[in-house]
Design a protein around this motif. Sequence first.
Motif, PDB file in Angstrom:
ATOM      1  N   ARG A   6       0.943  71.861   8.330  1.00 45.22           N
ATOM      2  CA  ARG A   6       1.613  72.695   7.221  1.00 45.22           C
ATOM      3  C   ARG A   6       1.151  72.434   5.871  1.00 45.22           C
ATOM      4  NH1 ARG A   6       3.455  77.013   4.833  1.00 45.22           N
ATOM      5  NH2 ARG A   6       5.683  77.085   4.146  1.00 45.22           N
ATOM      6  N   SER A   9      -0.812  75.311   3.918  1.00 49.33           N
ATOM      7  CA  SER A   9      -0.082  76.536   3.775  1.00 49.33           C
ATOM      8  C   SER A   9       1.384  76.264   2.737  1.00 49.33           C
ATOM      9  CB  SER A   9       0.610  77.322   5.080  1.00 49.33           C
ATOM     10  OG  SER A   9       1.252  76.263   5.847  1.00 49.33           O
ATOM     11  N   GLU A  12      -0.150  76.467  -0.720  1.00 51.82           N
ATOM     12  CA  GLU A  12      -0.628  77.825  -0.992  1.00 51.82           C
ATOM     13  C   GLU A  12       1.147  78.722  -1.250  1.00 51.82           C
ATOM     14  OE1 GLU A  12      -2.180  81.342  -1.723  1.00 51.82           O
ATOM     15  OE2 GLU A  12      -2.879  79.398  -2.019  1.00 51.82           O
ATOM     16  N   ASP A  13       2.087  78.610  -0.334  1.00 52.84           N
ATOM     17  CA  ASP A  13       3.076  79.097  -0.570  1.00 52.84           C
ATOM     18  C   ASP A  13       3.786  78.852  -1.682  1.00 52.84           C
ATOM     19  OD1 ASP A  13       2.550  80.507   1.924  1.00 52.84           O
ATOM     20  OD2 ASP A  13       3.870  79.212   3.221  1.00 52.84           O
ATOM     21  N   SER A  72      -7.721  73.465  -1.020  1.00 48.36           N
ATOM     22  CA  SER A  72      -7.634  74.643   0.135  1.00 48.36           C
ATOM     23  C   SER A  72      -6.617  75.790  -0.022  1.00 48.36           C
ATOM     24  CB  SER A  72      -6.815  73.891   1.434  1.00 48.36           C
ATOM     25  OG  SER A  72      -5.917  72.925   0.840  1.00 48.36           O
ATOM     26  N   SER A  73      -5.999  75.843  -1.601  1.00 42.88           N
ATOM     27  CA  SER A  73      -5.111  76.785  -1.817  1.00 42.88           C
ATOM     28  C   SER A  73      -5.878  77.682  -2.777  1.00 42.88           C
ATOM     29  CB  SER A  73      -3.873  76.070  -2.546  1.00 42.88           C
ATOM     30  OG  SER A  73      -3.031  77.162  -3.301  1.00 42.88           O
TER      31      SER A  73
END
Length: 206
Positions: A6, A9, A12-13, A72-73
């Motif tokens: 997780r 994400s 990113e979230d 990665s974001s």
Amino acid sequence: MKASDRIVSLYEDNAEAWDRMRGRDLHERPWLDRFLMRIPPGGTILDIGCGMGEPIAHYLIERGFRVTGVDSSPSLIAMCRSRFPAQQWLVADVRELALGRRFDGLIAWHSAFFHLTPEDQRPLFARLSGHARPGAALMFTSGPYHGEEIGEWQGEPLYHGSLGPDEYRLLLEASGFGDVVHAARDPECGSATVWLASLACSTASP
């Protein structure tokens, strides 16, 4: 979904929240300065897990170094591009990193090793060696001992993984990194466990 799956994400979230919450006091400065002493003036640095570029990349840029940041974001990388357009910012997973370039320094502060499983960390050293010029500096943070821990951030589980100090030393050596400096839970740096090493000049070609 496992907490370790997780991580990408989760950041990113919550990119805007991370931007607000990430401290800018730069208590990392003494270690950053030790890292930069191993890099030629104006050299190139790969910032792995650069986040939104503050405060680490910002400090490196202010000191006159050329930064390539990977994270990665996409949202965090977009912030970097807006704030520091003269540098290069890439969306990438460090586990698959293949830039076809070598750098004078590589830094992964509370990022690549910090949030990867021990299984994913082991092959990372050879990948980083392939992105390092002869004599390049590598600095990263880890946990103080082998294991996995689950914290909490934004109301969700936050994964941390680490190898043990002896295994880190063996992996550094096997990948050509020497002149190792290690501090476990440095009280003057927010209790960070820090590794600093340099790639042997005979290990890689320019």
